[in-house]
Design an enzyme around this catalytic site. Sequence first.
Site, PDB file in Angstrom:
ATOM      1  N   ARG A  98       0.832  -1.192   0.000  1.00  0.00           N
ATOM      2  CA  ARG A  98       0.000   0.000   0.000  1.00  0.00           C
ATOM      3  C   ARG A  98       0.876   1.254   0.000  1.00  0.00           C
ATOM      4  O   ARG A  98       1.707   1.419   0.888  1.00  0.00           O
ATOM      5  CB  ARG A  98      -0.893  -0.007   1.251  1.00  0.00           C
ATOM      6  CG  ARG A  98      -2.008   1.018   1.139  1.00  0.00           C
ATOM      7  CD  ARG A  98      -2.673   1.273   2.438  1.00  0.00           C
ATOM      8  NE  ARG A  98      -3.441   0.134   2.920  1.00  0.00           N
ATOM      9  CZ  ARG A  98      -4.284   0.212   3.943  1.00  0.00           C
ATOM     10  NH1 ARG A  98      -4.435   1.343   4.588  1.00  0.00           N
ATOM     11  NH2 ARG A  98      -4.950  -0.842   4.333  1.00  0.00           N
TER      12      ARG A  98
ATOM     13  N   THR B 250      -0.816   7.588  -1.185  1.00  0.00           N
ATOM     14  CA  THR B 250      -2.131   7.490  -1.860  1.00  0.00           C
ATOM     15  C   THR B 250      -3.026   6.418  -1.239  1.00  0.00           C
ATOM     16  O   THR B 250      -4.227   6.378  -1.519  1.00  0.00           O
ATOM     17  CB  THR B 250      -1.941   7.117  -3.339  1.00  0.00           C
ATOM     18  OG1 THR B 250      -1.358   5.799  -3.392  1.00  0.00           O
ATOM     19  CG2 THR B 250      -1.033   8.095  -4.046  1.00  0.00           C
TER      20      THR B 250
ATOM     21  N   ASP C  90      -3.234  -9.336  12.650  1.00  0.00           N
ATOM     22  CA  ASP C  90      -2.549  -9.316  11.355  1.00  0.00           C
ATOM     23  C   ASP C  90      -2.295 -10.758  10.903  1.00  0.00           C
ATOM     24  O   ASP C  90      -1.504 -11.487  11.525  1.00  0.00           O
ATOM     25  CB  ASP C  90      -1.226  -8.557  11.488  1.00  0.00           C
ATOM     26  CG  ASP C  90      -0.572  -8.354  10.138  1.00  0.00           C
ATOM     27  OD1 ASP C  90      -0.446  -7.204   9.705  1.00  0.00           O
ATOM     28  OD2 ASP C  90      -0.209  -9.375   9.493  1.00  0.00           O
TER      29      ASP C  90
ATOM     30  N   ASP D 279       1.413 -11.683  10.158  1.00  0.00           N
ATOM     31  CA  ASP D 279       2.216 -11.822  11.373  1.00  0.00           C
ATOM     32  C   ASP D 279       1.866 -13.112  12.107  1.00  0.00           C
ATOM     33  O   ASP D 279       2.750 -13.767  12.682  1.00  0.00           O
ATOM     34  CB  ASP D 279       1.989 -10.628  12.303  1.00  0.00           C
ATOM     35  CG  ASP D 279       2.752  -9.401  11.831  1.00  0.00           C
ATOM     36  OD1 ASP D 279       3.727  -9.556  11.071  1.00  0.00           O
ATOM     37  OD2 ASP D 279       2.358  -8.286  12.209  1.00  0.00           O
TER      38      ASP D 279
END
Length: 210
Positions: A105, A109, A201, A204
């Site tokens: 990402r 933006t 996550d 993770d």
Amino acid sequence: MTPEVHVISHPLIQHKLTIMRRKETSTASFRRLLSEVSLLLGYEVTRDLPLVMEEIETPLAPMQAPLLEGKKILIVSILRAGTGILDGLLQLMPSARVGHLGLYRDPATLQPVEYYFKIPEDITERAVIVVDPMLATGHSAAAAVERIKARKPRNIKFLCLLAAPEGLAYFHKHHPDTPVYTAAVDEYLNDHGYIVPGLGDAGDRIFGTK
Ligand code: URA
């Protein structure tokens, strides 16, 4: 067209998902459970694969018997957490072809930027399953499906473990014709882009990086 969302409520999937959500579940257990759940989800996502009848001979007699039609399925894993789902699907379909798509990402933006893409050259005769455990904002999923649709696959589905309502809405706004398969749709997406209650996550938890 009403977009398809398939929530797979099989008791084994729901039970395993609950154990995965617990914060005290170890990396080893989380990884194993994700693989097991993915295999069960894979059973549902492949339910409508077409069959052809072929003549075979058993030790007793010839017969017409069903086999999967056409070319092998292509599974496309969105890096890195997609790897956790891929593992279970490959146990179910050892001959599947596998593609990888890496997206990060852009911090400015917030849009997904591709850093890796490798799939078989010609996928026009293949059914494709794109996999990522968490359909959170839906941005990566939508970008991944758009990238693969450009190669004109026979059909395409998206498979995840958990979805946020916001992610589903975003995804289906861009791809109303692409069915989504998931084990659960959770409550909401928080300000950090995490699914709540979720499981944290996924990358993770699969790889033990935190
Ligand atoms: N990605 C994750 O790994 N977890 C979330 O809750 C959302 C996105």
